[in-house]
Motif scaffolding. Sequence first.
Motif, PDB file in Angstrom:
ATOM      1  N   VAL A   1      -6.361  -3.395   5.966  1.00  0.00           N
ATOM      2  CA  VAL A   1      -7.022  -2.405   6.916  1.00  0.00           C
ATOM      3  C   VAL A   1      -6.103  -1.424   7.132  1.00  0.00           C
ATOM      4  O   VAL A   1      -6.324  -0.138   7.138  1.00  0.00           O
ATOM      5  N   LEU A   2      -4.769  -1.580   7.280  1.00  0.00           N
ATOM      6  CA  LEU A   2      -3.780  -0.617   7.491  1.00  0.00           C
ATOM      7  C   LEU A   2      -3.534   0.354   6.124  1.00  0.00           C
ATOM      8  O   LEU A   2      -3.556   1.581   6.269  1.00  0.00           O
ATOM      9  N   THR A   3      -3.930  -0.063   4.953  1.00  0.00           N
ATOM     10  CA  THR A   3      -3.805   0.538   3.808  1.00  0.00           C
ATOM     11  C   THR A   3      -5.137   1.631   3.749  1.00  0.00           C
ATOM     12  O   THR A   3      -4.986   2.724   3.404  1.00  0.00           O
ATOM     13  N   ILE A   4      -6.353   1.103   4.334  1.00  0.00           N
ATOM     14  CA  ILE A   4      -7.335   2.041   4.230  1.00  0.00           C
ATOM     15  C   ILE A   4      -7.318   3.149   5.258  1.00  0.00           C
ATOM     16  O   ILE A   4      -7.533   4.298   4.992  1.00  0.00           O
TER      17      ILE A   4
ATOM     18  N   VAL B   1      -7.154  -4.384  -5.208  1.00  0.00           N
ATOM     19  CA  VAL B   1      -8.399  -5.100  -4.915  1.00  0.00           C
ATOM     20  C   VAL B   1      -8.077  -6.485  -5.552  1.00  0.00           C
ATOM     21  O   VAL B   1      -8.561  -7.602  -4.892  1.00  0.00           O
ATOM     22  N   PHE B   2      -7.896  -6.669  -6.734  1.00  0.00           N
ATOM     23  CA  PHE B   2      -7.706  -7.994  -7.621  1.00  0.00           C
ATOM     24  C   PHE B   2      -6.695  -8.820  -6.972  1.00  0.00           C
ATOM     25  O   PHE B   2      -6.666 -10.036  -6.745  1.00  0.00           O
ATOM     26  N   MET B   3      -5.587  -8.228  -6.276  1.00  0.00           N
ATOM     27  CA  MET B   3      -4.635  -9.061  -5.565  1.00  0.00           C
ATOM     28  C   MET B   3      -5.194  -9.713  -4.431  1.00  0.00           C
ATOM     29  O   MET B   3      -4.892 -10.821  -4.308  1.00  0.00           O
TER      30      MET B   3
ATOM     31  N   SER C   1      -6.225 -18.603   6.456  1.00  0.00           N
ATOM     32  CA  SER C   1      -4.881 -18.839   6.644  1.00  0.00           C
ATOM     33  C   SER C   1      -4.136 -17.794   7.472  1.00  0.00           C
ATOM     34  O   SER C   1      -4.514 -16.707   7.432  1.00  0.00           O
ATOM     35  N   THR C   2      -3.138 -17.888   8.019  1.00  0.00           N
ATOM     36  CA  THR C   2      -1.940 -16.889   8.606  1.00  0.00           C
ATOM     37  C   THR C   2      -1.745 -15.861   7.477  1.00  0.00           C
ATOM     38  O   THR C   2      -1.702 -14.710   7.779  1.00  0.00           O
ATOM     39  N   ARG C   3      -1.405 -16.452   6.246  1.00  0.00           N
ATOM     40  CA  ARG C   3      -1.068 -15.476   5.307  1.00  0.00           C
ATOM     41  C   ARG C   3      -2.236 -14.439   4.965  1.00  0.00           C
ATOM     42  O   ARG C   3      -2.090 -13.290   4.739  1.00  0.00           O
ATOM     43  N   HIS C   4      -3.445 -15.218   4.955  1.00  0.00           N
ATOM     44  CA  HIS C   4      -4.525 -14.571   4.510  1.00  0.00           C
ATOM     45  C   HIS C   4      -4.948 -13.457   5.668  1.00  0.00           C
ATOM     46  O   HIS C   4      -5.443 -12.368   5.280  1.00  0.00           O
TER      47      HIS C   4
ATOM     48  N   ASP D   1      -2.209  10.990  -6.458  1.00  0.00           N
ATOM     49  CA  ASP D   1      -0.767  10.635  -6.735  1.00  0.00           C
ATOM     50  C   ASP D   1      -0.446   9.976  -5.650  1.00  0.00           C
ATOM     51  O   ASP D   1       0.220   9.033  -5.793  1.00  0.00           O
ATOM     52  N   GLU D   2      -0.593  10.341  -4.416  1.00  0.00           N
ATOM     53  CA  GLU D   2      -0.179   9.664  -3.082  1.00  0.00           C
ATOM     54  C   GLU D   2      -1.095   8.464  -2.924  1.00  0.00           C
ATOM     55  O   GLU D   2      -0.395   7.433  -2.527  1.00  0.00           O
ATOM     56  N   LEU D   3      -2.297   8.593  -3.349  1.00  0.00           N
ATOM     57  CA  LEU D   3      -3.128   7.390  -3.011  1.00  0.00           C
ATOM     58  C   LEU D   3      -2.609   6.048  -3.834  1.00  0.00           C
ATOM     59  O   LEU D   3      -2.691   4.957  -3.513  1.00  0.00           O
ATOM     60  N   SER D   4      -2.133   6.409  -5.096  1.00  0.00           N
ATOM     61  CA  SER D   4      -1.802   5.524  -6.019  1.00  0.00           C
ATOM     62  C   SER D   4      -0.337   4.969  -5.474  1.00  0.00           C
ATOM     63  O   SER D   4      -0.086   3.688  -5.600  1.00  0.00           O
ATOM     64  N   GLY D   5       0.684   5.782  -4.918  1.00  0.00           N
ATOM     65  CA  GLY D   5       1.676   5.174  -4.436  1.00  0.00           C
ATOM     66  C   GLY D   5       1.368   4.387  -3.425  1.00  0.00           C
ATOM     67  O   GLY D   5       2.014   3.134  -3.345  1.00  0.00           O
ATOM     68  N   VAL D   6       0.599   4.669  -2.507  1.00  0.00           N
ATOM     69  CA  VAL D   6       0.075   3.697  -1.376  1.00  0.00           C
ATOM     70  C   VAL D   6      -0.263   2.399  -1.854  1.00  0.00           C
ATOM     71  O   VAL D   6       0.180   1.146  -1.437  1.00  0.00           O
ATOM     72  N   LEU D   7      -1.266   2.428  -2.924  1.00  0.00           N
ATOM     73  CA  LEU D   7      -1.831   1.075  -3.294  1.00  0.00           C
ATOM     74  C   LEU D   7      -0.795   0.228  -3.941  1.00  0.00           C
ATOM     75  O   LEU D   7      -0.899  -0.948  -4.063  1.00  0.00           O
ATOM     76  N   ILE D   8      -0.028   0.759  -4.871  1.00  0.00           N
ATOM     77  CA  ILE D   8       0.835   0.087  -5.730  1.00  0.00           C
ATOM     78  C   ILE D   8       1.831  -0.727  -4.644  1.00  0.00           C
ATOM     79  O   ILE D   8       2.193  -1.894  -4.663  1.00  0.00           O
ATOM     80  N   THR D   9       2.341   0.068  -3.685  1.00  0.00           N
ATOM     81  CA  THR D   9       3.255  -0.555  -2.524  1.00  0.00           C
ATOM     82  C   THR D   9       2.810  -1.670  -1.952  1.00  0.00           C
ATOM     83  O   THR D   9       3.299  -2.709  -1.737  1.00  0.00           O
ATOM     84  N   MET D  10       1.198  -1.318  -1.539  1.00  0.00           N
ATOM     85  CA  MET D  10       0.684  -2.395  -0.892  1.00  0.00           C
ATOM     86  C   MET D  10       0.180  -3.705  -1.635  1.00  0.00           C
ATOM     87  O   MET D  10       0.141  -4.956  -1.019  1.00  0.00           O
ATOM     88  N   MET D  11      -0.024  -3.651  -2.828  1.00  0.00           N
ATOM     89  CA  MET D  11      -0.342  -4.549  -3.761  1.00  0.00           C
ATOM     90  C   MET D  11       0.984  -5.519  -3.812  1.00  0.00           C
ATOM     91  O   MET D  11       0.552  -6.569  -3.929  1.00  0.00           O
ATOM     92  N   ILE D  12       2.188  -4.810  -3.810  1.00  0.00           N
ATOM     93  CA  ILE D  12       3.136  -5.694  -4.073  1.00  0.00           C
ATOM     94  C   ILE D  12       3.392  -6.478  -2.849  1.00  0.00           C
ATOM     95  O   ILE D  12       3.817  -7.679  -2.706  1.00  0.00           O
ATOM     96  N   VAL D  13       3.468  -5.805  -1.709  1.00  0.00           N
ATOM     97  CA  VAL D  13       3.820  -6.226  -0.374  1.00  0.00           C
ATOM     98  C   VAL D  13       2.619  -7.523  -0.007  1.00  0.00           C
ATOM     99  O   VAL D  13       3.097  -8.600   0.447  1.00  0.00           O
ATOM    100  N   ILE D  14       1.345  -7.429  -0.557  1.00  0.00           N
ATOM    101  CA  ILE D  14       0.385  -8.258  -0.153  1.00  0.00           C
ATOM    102  C   ILE D  14       0.622  -9.545  -1.246  1.00  0.00           C
ATOM    103  O   ILE D  14       0.676 -10.851  -0.890  1.00  0.00           O
ATOM    104  N   GLY D  15       1.258  -9.249  -2.142  1.00  0.00           N
ATOM    105  CA  GLY D  15       1.547 -10.568  -3.335  1.00  0.00           C
ATOM    106  C   GLY D  15       2.851 -11.076  -2.694  1.00  0.00           C
ATOM    107  O   GLY D  15       2.895 -12.461  -2.654  1.00  0.00           O
ATOM    108  N   LEU D  16       3.685 -10.574  -2.043  1.00  0.00           N
ATOM    109  CA  LEU D  16       4.965 -11.424  -1.425  1.00  0.00           C
ATOM    110  C   LEU D  16       4.566 -12.025  -0.313  1.00  0.00           C
ATOM    111  O   LEU D  16       5.177 -13.202  -0.109  1.00  0.00           O
ATOM    112  N   VAL D  17       3.656 -11.386   0.495  1.00  0.00           N
ATOM    113  CA  VAL D  17       3.481 -12.225   1.947  1.00  0.00           C
ATOM    114  C   VAL D  17       2.680 -13.453   1.429  1.00  0.00           C
ATOM    115  O   VAL D  17       2.809 -14.446   2.033  1.00  0.00           O
ATOM    116  N   ASN D  18       1.977 -13.594   0.253  1.00  0.00           N
ATOM    117  CA  ASN D  18       1.235 -14.781  -0.096  1.00  0.00           C
ATOM    118  C   ASN D  18       2.236 -15.538  -1.224  1.00  0.00           C
ATOM    119  O   ASN D  18       1.678 -16.454  -1.657  1.00  0.00           O
TER     120      ASN D  18
END
Length: 478
Positions: free
Chosen positions: A278-281, A105-107, A267-270, A296-313
């Motif tokens: 939304v896809l994460t939810i 969420v902080f990302m 912006s487009t990145r936003h 376990d699985e929920l944390s794995g998804v959140l870690i992955t998407m946190m990194i992806v959103i950071g890279l997108v921005n």
Amino acid sequence: MENIEVEPLEAPIKKKKRFKLTMPHSYVFMGMIIIFAAILTYIVPAGEFKRVEDPSTGKSVVVPDSYHSIAQSPVNPFDMVMSIYKGMINAAPIIFYVFIAYGFVFMLTKTGAFNSGVGALVRKTKGKEFIFIPVFMLIFGLMGATFGMYEESYGYIPLMMGITVALGYDAFVGLAIVYVGVATGFSAAITNPFTIGIAQSIAEIPMFSGIGFRIIAFICFMSLSIFFVMRYARQVKANPEKSIVKDIKFPFLADINQSDMATTKFSTRHKISLVLFVLTIITLVTGTVKFEWYLDELSGVLITMMIVIGLVNGMKFGQISEVFIEACKNVIFGALIIGMANAILVILQDGHIIDTIVHSMASSVKNLSPEVAGSSMVFLQTGLNFFIASGSAQAATAMPIMVPLSDLLDLNRQIAVLAFQFGDGFASMLWPHTVAVVCGIACVPIDRWYKFLWPLFLCILALEVIFVIIAVAINYGP
């Protein structure tokens, strides 16, 4: 020279100091409960039931009339202190899930995606913001009522708090939408496998039978909860001074500025970031419902998407790491209090007094009339929730006692399940070991939660009794 008489000055009136009862620091408050639990292990006789594995559920259940005393095993002061460490270890899955969920969420807030996205939403729904409260509460309520979502909702709390601040309410409204919504749904359950499923299996009645009556109960309880949250939200919207958290700073909401949202460029990145959100939810909900994912699985998804959103921005991995560290700093208060809350259970288990309490509660309603006994079961389950927080664990412990008790009182076993369901679930909004976890996550002092909760909980308790009395009157059964 004329003598001038000077009147003596009146002594200043001393104002009496009014005694003001203040809530202690959350850690101090939890420490007091831990000490109280340890003292109970010296007072309450130790005892236990025999347990066998139920082949239908695979869980260890109590053998009725098997309670027996055992040697007293009080928790000494040093063991009491060690229970805090043990509680931290036992609660590690939830603690680290909270860190990771906050990081995700902080990302969104650090990249500006949250601000710009909610700003666009606010502009399009100008004057209709109140719709979000019943809609989201109903969504969380249905997730709790159908597939038993509860702890999994904790990750949504900071996000919803940010949305309600952006919509002109206060952060507490966001907490209430998630917590009151999911707790009400979990308690007034329709097909909750962790409470209804296990309890009905132990009671040997058809799985999820009596669903029509429970649907009516769900509608009534959800309507009551939504009414209370919306009433508070409207008061805060009209007068921010009425907010019960007006003096509280929320670090994870520091980057959310309602005035900036109106002009922030989406912006487009936003847009890509929010699509990923939304896809994460959707992924989290699908995984929980269809594949029985847990932390376990929920944390794995959140870690992955946190990194992806950071890279997108446009962030580098080092910057993403810094954002995550900052998020963890903001939530350390809540993370540690989760472990302290778990220490209470460690003490009660080490002192072997939980079964004694269950046995005493069951014995106290044997000679009551069916209506009074059915209502008393609700209060007994509410009290038992203080000692056994887990719904499934409480079902495995209490239902083997309540089922033969309901037979003795000539009550339909479905009524025993209903009383268990209400008493176990709604009490989670009351007892500190659960409330401390949620308030810790939201950075809301516990006394503010109780200030909001008491009128709502008393109404809920009255409604619980009414539904149980109706169930007895109509002989509610499978």
